[in-house]
Each structure stands twice: as C-alpha cells, then as structure tokens.
Design an enzyme around this catalytic site. Structure first.
Site, mmCIF file in Angstrom:
data_model
loop_
_atom_site.group_PDB
_atom_site.id
_atom_site.type_symbol
_atom_site.label_atom_id
_atom_site.label_comp_id
_atom_site.label_asym_id
_atom_site.label_seq_id
_atom_site.Cartn_x
_atom_site.Cartn_y
_atom_site.Cartn_z
ATOM 1 C CE LYS A 74 -4.028 -2.020 2.020
ATOM 2 N NZ LYS A 74 -5.237 -1.697 3.311
ATOM 3 C CG ASP A 110 -7.781 0.536 3.097
ATOM 4 O OD1 ASP A 110 -8.649 -0.417 2.815
ATOM 5 O OD2 ASP A 110 -6.715 0.271 3.005
#
Length: 282
Positions: A74, A110
């Site tokens: 990420k 997220d």
C-alpha cells in the site's frame, strides 16, 4: 466507461481467501455489467516485493480497469503512480488504483471503510485514548479515520519506530498537535485506554496469533480488527471472552469495496446489497 467490460484485480500476499472478487463481481452482475475480478497473489506467483512495478505494468498493458492493493504494497506503490487523490496523499497510502487514459491514479478507500464500520459497529464507545498497533499502509488510513471520528489521543505502537514517528508527525500536522503520539510502554498505555485497534497483519490466516499478549486486555476496552479472513481472529476471541465490545473487519472490507467499485465502474454501488452478499459468504 460502463459501456465496456471491467477487468479489476487485487495485488497482495496471502490473498486467496479474499472476498473482494466476490463482492465486486456480484455487484457487477446485479447491475448487468461485464465485470471480472482477479487475484494477483505474489505468494502464489512466488514473486519478490520488487516485482510490484512489473505487475502494475502488466495490468496496465493488458487492459485492466483498476486494481486494489493490499499488504504489503500500500505504500510501496506510491512512487509508481501518476496521480494521487487528496485523501491518498494525506494518508500516504493507496489501496485502489484506477487505470484510465494511460494514467495510474491512486485512491484510498480504507479510511472511509474503517470510519463507516466504526460508526455502525461501535457508535457510542468512549474515545478519549485509543491504542493502535501498526503504522503501515492500512494503519495510516485507520489512524486518520480514528482521529476524524473523534478519538482525542491516539497512541501508536509499531516495530519500525521511524515509520511510527513519521505517521505521528503527519497526523499532528493534519489534526493538531498532541492528537497522536508514539507509544513506549504498551501495558501502561492499554491500562488507561478506551480502545485497541489492530492494523498489523498478525491474526490473518497466513499469520495466525495475536499482535500482543492477551493478558494485557481488560474488560473496559473495546477492540477492533481490520482483518476479515478469518472474521474472528484470536485477538477478538480473547477480547469477547473478557466481555469487551468488539468490531471485526467485515464493515471495513465491504465499504472500502463499495467505493472501489464506484471508482472502477463509474456507477453507484448498492452498499446494502454488498453487505448482504458478504454475509452470505459465511
């Protein structure tokens, strides 16, 4: 964009149990879209982390519409992108990449996913002090969500102290001085904490166990996980045995997927339908 087939994928490690493909494809079917979602598992492919640029190139060259990005990529993906959304830039991590017009645009869904899960699953819990384990890509998004949702003081514990300090500095610059600190003594911090959030990968099917000694838990804590395979981690099981309020990773998984679906397809997703399908998967 919705007039064409959508080809999406998930890049990560140990992702064979991911429900993301099923969530996307089921919603695509419901909206009469030609929607195909594939797993790109670096473990299964026996690839080193250094293969990430080649994986991204291959997806772009073979016509992928977009990619989701998970552990451990990420943050590593950031320098490989052409543009970042404002939220992704602020968080410093990307879990969704839209491939369009020859460009790679990074987003972070997220943060939204965890915030929605917290609002729905633990709406009335105290938020004076919360301990967070992990300051990686997912941890950065969750930390932003926690402070945005009213946590007064966030205490971060991370094996890489430089990474923890960098995140704390970024959080304090965005939310105000003193809102986040690097933790030094976990037992002391937990003893006075209202909540505990695990954003490390410890507890996943491929990394079983707990991210801290369960003896440090106490009944006054609420405990949240972002892991959803398995849905009940060893940490949550131990917390529930003590009577703690708990939050599993299902809402974050669904709501980050809702936003990613919308970014890939250009259509509004039915969040309730996606939640129901997630639950039906067992």
């Amino acid at each position: 964009m919705t007039e064409h087939a959508i080809l999406a994928g998930l890049i990560g490690r140990g992702i064979q149990l991911s429900r993301t493909p099923a969530l996307h494809e089921h919603e695509g079917d419901a909206q009469a879209l030609r929607y195909l979602y594939r797993l790109i598992d670096a473990d299964q492919l026996q690839l080193a982390d250094s293969a990430l640029p080649q994986l991204l190139d291959a997806a772009q060259h073979t016509g992928f519409t977009g990619l989701n990005i998970t552990y451990p990529f990420k943050q590593a993906i950031l320098p490989l992108l052409d543009e970042l959304s404002e939220e992704a830039r602020s968080i410093g991590a990307v879990n969704t990449v839209v491939l369009r017009d020859g460009k790679r645009v990074g987003h972070n869904t997220d943060c939204l996913g965890f915030a929605e899960g917290l609002r729905r699953g633990l709406p009335q819990v105290p938020r004076r002090q919360v301990v967070q384990l992990g300051a990686g890509g997912a941890g950065s998004a969750v930390a932003h969500a926690l402070l945005a949702e009213g946590v007064e003081r966030l205490v971060l514990f991370e094996v890489d102290t430089t990474r923890a300090q960098n995140l704390v500095d970024k959080l304090n610059g965005h939310f105000g001085a003193g809102r986040a600190v690097v933790g030094t003594a976990l037992p002391t911090a937990l003893a006075v904490a209202d909540g505990l959030v695990n954003t490390t990968p410890v507890g996943m099917a491929k990394l079983p166990g707990t991210p801290l000694p369960v003896e440090l838990l106490h009944a006054r804590l609420w405990v949240a996980e972002i892991i959803y395979f398995p849905l009940e981690t060893e940490l949550l099981r131990a917390a529930r045995a003590l009577g703690c309020q708990t939050l599993d990773g299902s809402n974050m998984a669904v709501f980050q997927a809702v936003k990613a679906f919308e970014l890939f397809s250009g259509r509004k997703a039915d969040a309730g339908r996606m939640q129901a399908h997630f639950a039906s998967l067992g």
